[in-house]
Design an enzyme around this catalytic site. Structure first.
Site, PDB file in Angstrom:
ATOM      1  N   HIS A  34       0.832  -1.215   0.000  1.00 36.56           N
ATOM      2  CA  HIS A  34       0.000   0.000   0.000  1.00 36.56           C
ATOM      3  C   HIS A  34       0.866   1.264   0.000  1.00 36.56           C
ATOM      4  CE1 HIS A  34      -3.932  -1.944   0.256  1.00 36.56           C
ATOM      5  NE2 HIS A  34      -3.293  -2.866   0.929  1.00 36.56           N
ATOM      6  N   ASP A  36       2.642   2.191  -2.899  1.00 35.31           N
ATOM      7  CA  ASP A  36       2.805   2.809  -4.231  1.00 35.31           C
ATOM      8  C   ASP A  36       1.944   4.054  -4.405  1.00 35.31           C
ATOM      9  OD1 ASP A  36       0.442   1.284  -4.536  1.00 35.31           O
ATOM     10  OD2 ASP A  36       1.054   0.354  -6.436  1.00 35.31           O
ATOM     11  N   ALA A 128      -6.261 -13.407  -6.450  1.00 34.01           N
ATOM     12  CA  ALA A 128      -5.467 -13.930  -5.333  1.00 34.01           C
ATOM     13  C   ALA A 128      -4.393 -12.943  -4.875  1.00 34.01           C
ATOM     14  CB  ALA A 128      -4.832 -15.251  -5.733  1.00 34.01           C
ATOM     15  N   SER A 131      -1.689 -10.139  -9.068  1.00 32.28           N
ATOM     16  CA  SER A 131      -1.711  -9.225 -10.220  1.00 32.28           C
ATOM     17  C   SER A 131      -2.041  -9.898 -11.538  1.00 32.28           C
ATOM     18  CB  SER A 131      -0.384  -8.473 -10.349  1.00 32.28           C
ATOM     19  OG  SER A 131      -0.196  -7.684  -9.232  1.00 32.28           O
ATOM     20  N   SER A 132      -3.063 -10.733 -11.514  1.00 30.37           N
ATOM     21  CA  SER A 132      -3.495 -11.347 -12.769  1.00 30.37           C
ATOM     22  C   SER A 132      -3.975 -10.276 -13.742  1.00 30.37           C
ATOM     23  CB  SER A 132      -4.599 -12.380 -12.510  1.00 30.37           C
ATOM     24  OG  SER A 132      -5.663 -11.812 -11.779  1.00 30.37           O
ATOM     25  N   SER A 133      -4.578  -9.195 -13.238  1.00 30.10           N
ATOM     26  CA  SER A 133      -5.072  -8.139 -14.141  1.00 30.10           C
ATOM     27  C   SER A 133      -3.926  -7.381 -14.799  1.00 30.10           C
ATOM     28  CB  SER A 133      -5.917  -7.110 -13.393  1.00 30.10           C
ATOM     29  OG  SER A 133      -6.807  -7.714 -12.542  1.00 30.10           O
ATOM     30  N   GLU A 165      -6.436   0.688 -16.261  1.00 31.32           N
ATOM     31  CA  GLU A 165      -7.105   0.116 -15.079  1.00 31.32           C
ATOM     32  C   GLU A 165      -7.815   1.215 -14.272  1.00 31.32           C
ATOM     33  OE1 GLU A 165      -5.305  -3.209 -13.384  1.00 31.32           O
ATOM     34  OE2 GLU A 165      -6.539  -3.163 -11.584  1.00 31.32           O
ATOM     35  N   ASP A 177       2.069  -2.990  -9.790  1.00 28.48           N
ATOM     36  CA  ASP A 177       1.831  -4.291 -10.428  1.00 28.48           C
ATOM     37  C   ASP A 177       2.215  -4.262 -11.910  1.00 28.48           C
ATOM     38  OD1 ASP A 177       0.770  -4.628  -7.945  1.00 28.48           O
ATOM     39  OD2 ASP A 177      -1.318  -4.695  -8.597  1.00 28.48           O
ATOM     40  N   TYR A 226     -10.139  -0.883  -0.441  1.00 30.86           N
ATOM     41  CA  TYR A 226      -8.896  -0.323  -0.988  1.00 30.86           C
ATOM     42  C   TYR A 226      -9.038   1.196  -1.113  1.00 30.86           C
ATOM     43  CZ  TYR A 226      -4.920   0.043  -4.294  1.00 30.86           C
ATOM     44  OH  TYR A 226      -3.732   0.364  -4.926  1.00 30.86           O
TER      45      TYR A 226
HETATM   46  C1  GLA Z   1      -2.913  -3.769  -5.421  1.00 30.54           C
HETATM   47  C2  GLA Z   1      -2.703  -2.544  -6.304  1.00 30.54           C
HETATM   48  C3  GLA Z   1      -1.267  -2.032  -6.182  1.00 30.54           C
HETATM   49  C4  GLA Z   1      -0.860  -1.830  -4.727  1.00 30.54           C
HETATM   50  C5  GLA Z   1      -1.196  -3.075  -3.903  1.00 30.54           C
HETATM   51  C6  GLA Z   1      -0.964  -2.870  -2.423  1.00 30.54           C
HETATM   52  O1  GLA Z   1      -2.138  -4.842  -5.893  1.00 30.54           O
HETATM   53  O2  GLA Z   1      -2.975  -2.866  -7.647  1.00 30.54           O
HETATM   54  O3  GLA Z   1      -1.126  -0.841  -6.924  1.00 30.54           O
HETATM   55  O4  GLA Z   1      -1.457  -0.676  -4.186  1.00 30.54           O
HETATM   56  O5  GLA Z   1      -2.553  -3.469  -4.074  1.00 30.54           O
HETATM   57  O6  GLA Z   1       0.404  -2.699  -2.162  1.00 30.54           O
END
Ligand code: GLA
Length: 393
Positions: A34, A36, A128, A131-133, A165, A177, A226
């Site tokens: 959290h 970035d 999960a 970062s599949s997206s 996104e 990601d 989030y």
């Molecule tokens: C998700 C978001 C990222 C980051 C993380 C938490 O993966 O896509 O940009 O904020 O949560 O670190």
């Protein structure tokens, strides 16, 4: 799905041979969670689970896609992306917003893109926290770049995927990601400053493996939770600015300044901000530890990061906590924490290679007896970022 299978599916679907192949990986984050969207430094690694795409340009403005994992197909025009509709005028389904969003963002960025037929498949578990997206976004970005024959910095591609996104799909993620999927380096973590965009690969400790354990709990509340976390961080900046007028984000607040001025923050906002400020320090300490090959310190920072995500940032779950506590008891476990946004998803464990099998068995057994659930475990390697695959069948 391997490349021959992808070719088979492409031929079955479009009745011809695909000409180009691409791959873009998912990621784990080792530290800096959290951080970035607060402009600090993060420490992700791309993994050897990825999205694979086969494509053939079709000399038109139409994109025809087949998502083979879900057996779903879509066709859309590159001319009418703003409408978010398919060729028959129906709203694009959620999964299609990612590729369509990338084509939209690339065009907004001034890149020339063209129609194609494509099939894609992924072995990055969905939802999960791996970062599949971002992997889907990046594989399409690299495909359109290759088809268009234009040059672009990888960072520009990552930023345009993030734009897709944020603005097209409507998820307010940071840049980590997409960055990791674009820039992965085998065997390395990526030390990435999300403000200056400087980055550096840092070797992971010798003779260790990355073990990802899926809690099986999915992130149903992620979007609103989030966004709430982001809003709390922004609130903290707004209030702290009364005493520290120069700050733009929590990244600009030192631990000493935070100790001096935190009393003006409401309790929850204070906790969220404290996590961010400590987590940024942890990333710097972790990089120093990695450079000194000091695994113990690195592992202790991972455990501390998890406690902070649980107690201060409020994004863990009992299942993730259980996975971390069981991991801590296993021989050869250097560090463990939740990875990604939280609210479910996976833990990442740094484990001595020699103990990996027993570690995985112990984690699976312990998780089943503590929670009655099964954990899927993935033994991962830090891998290279998105690429064109040279395939001569
Ligand atoms: C998700 C978001 C990222 C980051 C993380 C938490 O993966 O896509 O940009 O904020 O949560 O670190």
């Amino acid at each position: 799905m391997n490349i021959p299978e992808l070719i088979y599916t492409f031929k079955a679907h479009f009745g011809m041979q695909p000409t180009l192949f691409f791959r873009a990986p998912g990621r784990v984050n080792l530290l800096g969670e959290h951080v970035d969207y607060n402009k600090g430094s993060v420490l992700p690694a791309a993994i050897d689970r990825a999205v694979y795409l086969a494509a053939t340009p079709n000399n038109s403005r139409i994109v025809q896609l087949y998502a083979s994992d879900i057996g779903a197909e879509i066709s859309f025009s590159l001319e009418r992306l703003d409408q978010k509709k398919d060729l028959s005028g129906h709203p694009l389904p959620g999964w299609a917003l990612y590729p369509a969003g990338v084509s939209w963002a690339l065009q907004k960025g001034g890149m020339a893109i063209q129609g194609m037929q494509a099939v894609y498949s992924s072995d990055v578990p969905i939802g999960a926290g791996l970062s599949s997206s971002a992997a889907i976004e990046m594989v399409f970005a690299v495909a359109w770049q290759t088809l268009g024959g234009w040059a672009a910095e990888r960072m520009t591609l990552a930023q345009l995927c993030q734009k897709a996104e944020n603005e097209y799909v409507g998820v307010a993620c940071g840049l980590m990601d997409q960055f990791a999927s674009a820039h992965g380096v085998a065997g390395h973590a990526l030390y990435f400053d999300t403000r200056s965009l400087d980055w550096e690969p840092i070797p992971l400790p010798q003779d260790t493996v990355l073990v990802v354990a899926d809690s099986g709990v999915r992130r149903s509340l992620t979007d609103s939770a989030y966004n709430e976390r982001r809003a709390a961080c922004e609130k903290a900046v707004e209030i702290l600015r009364q005493d520290l007028p120069h700050i733009q984000s929590l990244r600009d607040v030192s631990p000493a300044e935070f100790n001096k001025f935190h009393q003006n923050l409401p309790p929850t906002v204070r906790q969220r901000a404290e996590h961010i400020i400590d987590e940024i320090e942890r990333v710097h300490s972790a990089v120093t530890a990695l450079r000194k090959e000091d695994k113990e310190t690195f592992g202790a920072l991972m455990f501390a990061g998890h406690s902070s995500l649980r107690d201060l940032y409020g994004v863990s779950t009992p299942e993730l906590d259980s996975l971390v506590e069981i991991a801590r008891e296993q021989t050869g476990c250097i560090g463990a924490r939740l990875t990604g946004a939280g609210f479910g998803g996976c833990t990442i464990n740094l484990v001595e290679e020699a103990n990996a099998d027993d570690f995985i068995q112990g984690l699976q057994d312990g998780y089943r007896s503590n929670t009655g659930r099964r954990t899927k475990v993935y033994l991962c390697k830090a891998s290279q970022g998105a690429s064109v695959i040279e395939y001569r069948g």
